[in-house]
Write a protein that holds these residues in place. Structure first.
Motif, PDB file in Angstrom:
ATOM      1  N   ARG A 113       0.821  -1.226   0.000  1.00  0.00           N
ATOM      2  CA  ARG A 113       0.000   0.000   0.000  1.00  0.00           C
ATOM      3  C   ARG A 113       0.844   1.261   0.000  1.00  0.00           C
ATOM      4  NH1 ARG A 113      -4.191   0.788   4.557  1.00  0.00           N
ATOM      5  NH2 ARG A 113      -2.916  -0.511   5.941  1.00  0.00           N
ATOM      6  N   ARG A 119      -6.182  -2.049   1.821  1.00  0.00           N
ATOM      7  CA  ARG A 119      -5.579  -3.296   1.335  1.00  0.00           C
ATOM      8  C   ARG A 119      -6.345  -3.801   0.111  1.00  0.00           C
ATOM      9  NH1 ARG A 119      -5.270  -3.195   6.763  1.00  0.00           N
ATOM     10  NH2 ARG A 119      -3.344  -3.749   7.849  1.00  0.00           N
ATOM     11  N   ASN A 151      -1.352  -9.181   0.361  1.00  0.00           N
ATOM     12  CA  ASN A 151      -2.655  -8.551   0.631  1.00  0.00           C
ATOM     13  C   ASN A 151      -3.493  -8.389  -0.630  1.00  0.00           C
ATOM     14  OD1 ASN A 151      -3.146  -7.915   3.386  1.00  0.00           O
ATOM     15  ND2 ASN A 151      -1.405  -6.489   3.329  1.00  0.00           N
ATOM     16  N   LEU A 181       1.176 -10.675  12.382  1.00  0.00           N
ATOM     17  CA  LEU A 181       1.583  -9.293  12.665  1.00  0.00           C
ATOM     18  C   LEU A 181       0.527  -8.582  13.526  1.00  0.00           C
ATOM     19  CD1 LEU A 181       3.542  -6.960  12.366  1.00  0.00           C
ATOM     20  CD2 LEU A 181       2.621  -6.524  10.085  1.00  0.00           C
ATOM     21  N   ARG A 185       1.474  -6.930  17.060  1.00  0.00           N
ATOM     22  CA  ARG A 185       1.116  -5.538  17.413  1.00  0.00           C
ATOM     23  C   ARG A 185       0.269  -5.498  18.683  1.00  0.00           C
ATOM     24  NH1 ARG A 185      -0.197  -4.347  11.156  1.00  0.00           N
ATOM     25  NH2 ARG A 185       1.788  -3.404  10.602  1.00  0.00           N
ATOM     26  N   HIS A 209      -7.764  -9.784   8.222  1.00  0.00           N
ATOM     27  CA  HIS A 209      -6.584  -8.924   8.266  1.00  0.00           C
ATOM     28  C   HIS A 209      -6.805  -7.652   7.443  1.00  0.00           C
ATOM     29  CE1 HIS A 209      -2.485  -7.593   8.584  1.00  0.00           C
ATOM     30  NE2 HIS A 209      -2.401  -7.519   7.262  1.00  0.00           N
ATOM     31  N   GLY A 243      -1.268  -1.306  10.495  1.00  0.00           N
ATOM     32  CA  GLY A 243      -0.688  -1.307   9.149  1.00  0.00           C
ATOM     33  C   GLY A 243      -0.677   0.093   8.561  1.00  0.00           C
ATOM     34  N   ALA A 256       4.594  -2.195   6.183  1.00  0.00           N
ATOM     35  CA  ALA A 256       5.439  -2.897   7.162  1.00  0.00           C
ATOM     36  C   ALA A 256       6.240  -4.002   6.474  1.00  0.00           C
ATOM     37  CB  ALA A 256       4.563  -3.492   8.258  1.00  0.00           C
TER      38      ALA A 256
HETATM   39  O1  LMR Z   1      -1.056  -2.370   6.118  1.00  0.00           O
HETATM   40  C1  LMR Z   1      -0.604  -2.924   5.118  1.00  0.00           C
HETATM   41  O2  LMR Z   1      -0.937  -2.594   3.971  1.00  0.00           O
HETATM   42  C2  LMR Z   1       0.395  -4.024   5.254  1.00  0.00           C
HETATM   43  C3  LMR Z   1       0.011  -5.064   6.245  1.00  0.00           C
HETATM   44  O3  LMR Z   1      -1.215  -5.651   5.971  1.00  0.00           O
HETATM   45  C4  LMR Z   1       0.085  -4.595   7.671  1.00  0.00           C
HETATM   46  O4  LMR Z   1      -0.813  -4.896   8.451  1.00  0.00           O
HETATM   47  O5  LMR Z   1       1.077  -3.942   8.024  1.00  0.00           O
END
Ligand code: LMR
Ligand code: NAD
Length: 345
Positions: A113, A119, A151, A181, A185, A209, A243, A256
């Motif tokens: 992105r 996404r 994604n 991830l 987080r 996600h 993200g 990320a």
């Molecule tokens: O946010 C994004 O586009 C990348 C990834 O899915 C994230 O959660 O870091």
């Protein structure tokens, strides 16, 4: 899990710790050979993920595939004095060789992105990339565990399932959307707010996600902390927007990569441990599921010799989490259906 991986890496060349490693299934004599392929290995995630997989003592063969630049990445990583043999593969004509014999295939191939994008805005490019790669997986390593990072995960995992169904190779126990991830987080943000040691924190994250489909279950977080409702809501929002926080901070230079490589390495390590018969390996992942009425859903999953051994239910939810669960369902279902439709056109 996180600490055990890195303890093992640290002690890899230390013969004094050998019995400890053998007990945990890390010693090379005690564990079988395992081939891991990374597709998109020259990218922002691919390169640090290649490094982390090279450090993983469970890997005996590491195949690094991309449409460009893999020879350099492979030559670089291959000089690290750890167990695995590293080979680079570049271009579609080498994809088959990269995949053959793989036990685990990790897919971070695709565009990331930029600020202002969702996404789902990546769907038009990444859906086709993932479809092509999954067709090759069905042909060259149909039994591999597939770790989907590209994604939008809420759609790319259903695309993969349809491609495998068409090829007659689909096994729902072997296909995973990597949502680690979100857990990483949630743990970090919770530890900061609750003022508890981050290494001890556990927080399940369920749903999907993307945005509100990411549902951290802070009511189940351990160690317990008496956080106010507003604090839980702020933590939830920060996890859902994690993200985007990185995309905005990188200001047009991608999303990320380093934290994702870490998360991807944690999840692949869990898959390898499961394959090797290590008991009680549990991670959250977006999988085919009957936990809700949706065909795919992220929840805690027990990993074993065949991939998913058990999908663990949601457990008790707070009213706030119950509300979040109902809110996420329409968006998650639409993303799943979009992927299924794409793969069948
Ligand atoms: O946010 C994004 O586009 C990348 C990834 O899915 C994230 O959660 O870091
Ligand atoms: N699941 C998650 O939590 C999560 C987290 C971060 C990023 N992502 C996603 O991961 C993907 C990759 O992100 P990145 O930052 O590494 O992007 P990047 O652009 O830095 O790297 C992508 C790599 O994929 C390669 N590639 C493109 N088409 C390919 C193909 N057909 N076969 C093999 N390789 C191909 C590119 O050459 C490039 O090297 C993005 O879709 C991003 O949104 C997911």
């Amino acid at each position: 899990m996180r600490s055990s991986l890195f303890r093992a890496i640290k002690t890899l060349n230390n013969s004094a710790s050998c019995s400890h490693l053998l007990r945990r299934g890390y010693g090379s004599e005690a564990v079988p050979d395992r081939k891991v392929a990374v597709l998109g290995a020259a990218g922002g995630i691919g390169q640090p993920l290649a490094l982390l997989m090279k450090l993983n003592p469970l890997v005996s063969s590491l195949a690094l595939y991309d449409i460009a630049n893999t020879p350099g990445v492979a030559a670089d990583v291959s000089h690290i004095n750890t167990r695995s043999e590293v080979k680079g593969y570049v271009g579609e004509e080498e994809l088959g060789k990269a995949l053959e014999g793989s036990d685990v295939v990790i897919i971070p191939a695709g565009v990331p992105r930029k600020p202002g994008m969702t996404r789902d805005d990546l769907f038009n490019i990444n859906a086709g990339i993932v479809k092509g790669l999954c067709e090759a997986i069905a042909k060259y390593c149909p039994n591999a565990l597939v770790n989907m990072i590209s994604n939008p995960v809420n759609s790319t995992v259903p695309i993969a399932s349809e491609v495998f169904k068409k090829a007659g190779t689909y096994d729902e126990k072997r296909l995973f959307g990597v949502t680690t991830l979100d857990v990483v987080r949630a743990k970090t943000f919770y530890a900061g707010k609750a003022e508890v040691p981050v290494a001890e924190v556990n927080v399940p994250v369920v749903g999907g996600h993307a945005g509100i489909t990411i549902l951290p279950l802070f009511s189940q977080a351990t160690p317990k902390a008496n956080l106010a409702d507003e604090e839980i809501q702020a933590l939830t929002k920060r996890t859902q927007d994690g993200g985007t926080e990185v995309v905005e901070a990188k200001a047009g230079k991608g999303s990320a990569t380093l934290s994702m490589a870490y998360a991807g390495a944690i999840f692949a390590d869990a898959c390898l441990k499961g394959l090797n018969g290590v008991p009680d390996v549990v991670e959250c992942s977006f999988v085919q599921s009957s936990v809700t009425e949706l065909p795919f859903f992220a929840s805690k999953v027990r990993l074993g010799k065949n991939g998913v051994e058990e999908i663990i239910g949601l457990g008790p939810l707070s009213d706030y989490e119950k509300e979040g669960l109902e809110k996420l369902k329409p968006e998650l279902l639409a993303s799943i259906e979009k992927g299924i439709k794409f793969a069948n056109n």
